[in-house]
Enzyme design. Structure first.
Site, PDB file in Angstrom:
ATOM      1  N   HIS A  91      26.875 -20.606  38.413  1.00  0.00           N
ATOM      2  CA  HIS A  91      26.282 -21.894  38.795  1.00  0.00           C
ATOM      3  C   HIS A  91      27.034 -23.028  38.096  1.00  0.00           C
ATOM      4  O   HIS A  91      26.435 -23.832  37.356  1.00  0.00           O
ATOM      5  CB  HIS A  91      24.803 -21.922  38.398  1.00  0.00           C
ATOM      6  N   ARG A 122      26.605 -23.558  48.794  1.00  0.00           N
ATOM      7  CA  ARG A 122      27.569 -23.832  49.868  1.00  0.00           C
ATOM      8  C   ARG A 122      28.993 -23.483  49.435  1.00  0.00           C
ATOM      9  O   ARG A 122      29.764 -22.899  50.205  1.00  0.00           O
ATOM     10  CB  ARG A 122      27.479 -25.307  50.283  1.00  0.00           C
TER      11      ARG A 122
END
Length: 348
Positions: free
Chosen positions: A273, A281
Site C-alpha cells: 500500500h 487501480r
C-alpha cells in the site's frame, strides 16, 4: 570444507582412491580437495554430499563460503559490498512454491484458451479492444466507489462530456484510468522492464489532477484500509519494501507462470500500500501489464457487490494469513473468464 570432507571420508571408512573411483575423478584430485588446493565443482559437491552422507546444505554453504572468500578476501570494500548484497540475495534465493492441483488445472485451461486465441489474432479488432478497455476502466473504478455507469464512463472518455450530478473526481478517475491503460500498452509494445519508474508513472497517471501532490510519490503518512484488518507498513519502510518488491520480481519473473506472477505482483503491491490513494487501480494495472506482456488479455475484475467481496476476501486472506491460494485462484478465474468472453466475441 577440506576438514569436513576428510573427516566424512574417514568416518565412512573410505580410502582416497575408493572415493575417487566413486566420484569418477583422479585420486590426486581428492587429495587436493582435502588439502584445499583445489575446489570441487557444484556437481561434485552434490555427489560428495551423497557419497559421504554429509548434509547437502552444510556442504554447499561451506563450498560457497570458500568461493566468496577466494574472490573477495583481498578486496577493500568486500564487507560493505556483502552487506548491500545480503538483502537482494535473500530474495533471489527465495524457494519457489509449487502450485496446487486446482490452480495447475486452471492454468492449463487458461493456456489452452490462449493457444486457441493465438491462432486467430488476425480477428483482433481495435473497436473490440476499445470496448473492453472501457469496461475495464468502468469496473476498476467501480470497485473503488466511482458511481459513473458504463455509458456515462463512455461519454466522459470518448465524447468529452460532463455528467450532471457526478463529481469532478469521478470524471478524472475515468479519464486518468483510460490514459493509464494506454500507458501500459505502450510499455508492453516497447517491451519495457517493469521497474520503480514505471510503477510510479502509472500511479502518477491515476492520481493526476486528483491528488497532484501525491501522484507518483510514496506516502509519507500511516494509512488504514477501510473494512480490512490488514495494517500496511509504516511510511518510513515503504521505500525499502518497494525495493524488495522489485528484487522479488526480478528473481521470479522467469520462474512463475505469467498469471501467477501477475497475481503475486498485484497482491504484493497492494499489501505494501505504498500510496496515499490509488493503490488498487495501480496494482490491477501492474497485474494487467504483466499479463499483456506475456500475450494474455486484461483480467477485468468486476465491481458488483458479489465480485468485489470475493476479491476483497481472498486478498485479505493472502495479506493476513500468507495463504495466497484463494487469491491466485480468483485472479486465474477472472483471466479464464476474460479469455472465454473475448473468444466468444470474435467468434472463434
Amino acid at each position: 570444507m577440506k576438514t569436513l570432507l576428510k573427516n566424512a571420508r574417514e568416518k565412512k571408512g573410505l580410502k582416497s582412491r575408493e572415493l575417487a573411483l566413486l566420484l569418477d575423478v583422479d585420486q590426486a584430485l581428492i587429495s587436493k580437495f582435502e588439502s584445499g588446493s583445489r575446489k570441487p565443482t557444484r556437481e561434485q559437491v552434490v555427489k560428495l554430499a551423497s557419497i559421504l552422507d554429509i548434509d547437502l546444505e552444510i556442504l554447499m554453504v561451506a563450498w560457497l563460503k570458500e568461493k566468496i572468500l577466494y574472490e573477495l578476501k583481498d578486496e577493500e570494500f568486500a564487507i560493505k559490498a556483502m552487506m548491500v548484497a545480503e538483502e537482494e540475495m535473500r530474495y533471489y534465493a527465495t524457494p519457489k512454491k509449487k502450485v496446487s492441483t486446482s490452480l495447475k488445472k486452471m492454468l492449463d485451461e487458461i493456456d489452452n484458451l490462449k493457444s486457441k486465441l493465438d491462432k486467430f489474432r488476425e480477428f483482433d479488432s481495435y473497436r473490440i479492444a476499445q470496448a473492453l478497455e472501457l469496461e475495464y476502466t468502468f469496473e476498476s473504478n467501480r470497485i473503488e466507489g466511482n458511481t459513473l455507469t458504463l455509458r456515462e464512463t463512455d461519454l466522459v472518455i470518448n465524447e468529452g462530456l460532463t455528467v450532471s450530478g457526478k463529481s469532478m473526481r469521478e470524471h478524472l478517475e475515468a479519464i486518468n484510468h483510460q490514459e493509464a491503460i494506454g500507458y501500459i500498452k505502450h510499455l508492453m509494445e516497447k517491451n519495457s522492464n517493469l521497474n520503480e519508474r514505471e510503477v510510479l508513472s502509472i500511479h502518477n497517471l491515476i492520481l493526476r489532477g486528483i491528488h497532484p501532490e501525491d501522484a507518483g510519490r510514496y506516502r509519507k503518512v500511516q494509512v488504514m484500509i477501510k473494512g480490512s484488518s490488514h495494517m500496511p507498513p509504516q511510511p518510513f519502510i515503504v521505500a525499502k519494501q518497494m525495493e524488495d518488491y522489485f528484487f522479488w520480481y526480478e528473481a521470479n519473473k522467469k520462474a512463475l507462470h505469467p498469471v501467477v506472477l501477475a497475481a503475486e505482483m498485484h497482491e504484493r503491491l497492494v499489501t505494501i500500500h505504498p500510496f496515499i490513494d490509488g493503490n488498487g487501480r495501480t496494482s490491477r494495472l501492474v497485474m494487467n501489464l504483466i499479463l499483456l506482456s506475456h500475450g494474455y488479455i486484461i483480467a477485468n475484475i468486476k465491481g458488483d457487490y458479489e465480485s468485489r467481496m470475493e476479491y476483497y476476501q481472498s486478498l485479505e486472506k493472502a495479506q493476513t494469513t500468507s495463504n495466497k491460494e484463494d487469491f491466485l485462484l480468483f485472479i486465474a478465474k477472472i483471466e479464464k473468464e476474460s479469455l472465454e468472453r473475448y473468444i466468444s466475441i470474435i467468434g472463434v
